[in-house]
Design a protein around this motif. Sequence first.
Motif: not given
Length: 220
Positions: A69-79, A81-86, A98-101
């Motif tokens: 996103n604009k702040q640089g947080k990665p996400h799965l563009s085609l999914h 409903d799946i959230h992740f963080n590294l 997980g399923k939430e932020q």
Amino acid sequence: MNIYACKLPSYQNWREVHYYSRYISQQRRERVQRFKKVGDAYRSLTSELLLRKILLDQFHLDDVTITTNKQGKPHLSLHSDIHFNLSHSGEWCVCIVGKEQIGIDIEYIDVIPESMIFSIISDEELEYADGLQHLFYEKWTVLESYLKMIGTGLHLPLKSIDTKLVDDQTYNVKHCEGRYPSGTSTCYTFKENYKLSVCTRGLDKNLQTCIYQYEFDKLT
């Protein structure tokens, strides 16, 4: 909620970095190539390899597109409903899915940076020098995990975040002006020399987590 961790290999070389780069996104590959230190390259490389391994093992996703996103947080563009963080620090890379932020942060317990101590530790806490180093890194990872959960990263000043200890190493975290959702961040002492915090949306002091470790050579 599960935390996944991977220790970097003790022997590191650029040839192996280039070899494993075929398994990561083009965006990450370009970032890895810009590093001058091989350890930094391994941390970035391993983070995405670990994520992709988890998505394959736990969600049966073998072809994913990772964007930011604009702040640089990665996400799965085609999914969506799946959230992740590294996160990564020192010898370790960690990931949470997980399923939430969600947000995660790991930091090697080292000398306290003088430029940051007053942004993390209150005047009252500074009066109690015993355990100050562990407290600093505990609160640092708590704050970072919250900022990563809401997707702003360090673009939001640390002083604008309020933390309240509600249980042993569990904090309620919120934005002072209420412009972002509140969260619950739980901190762990990981492998003796690291602090690791996980933040989820909402206030829940009963957050339960398990930590699973992957071997680097089993990520692909």
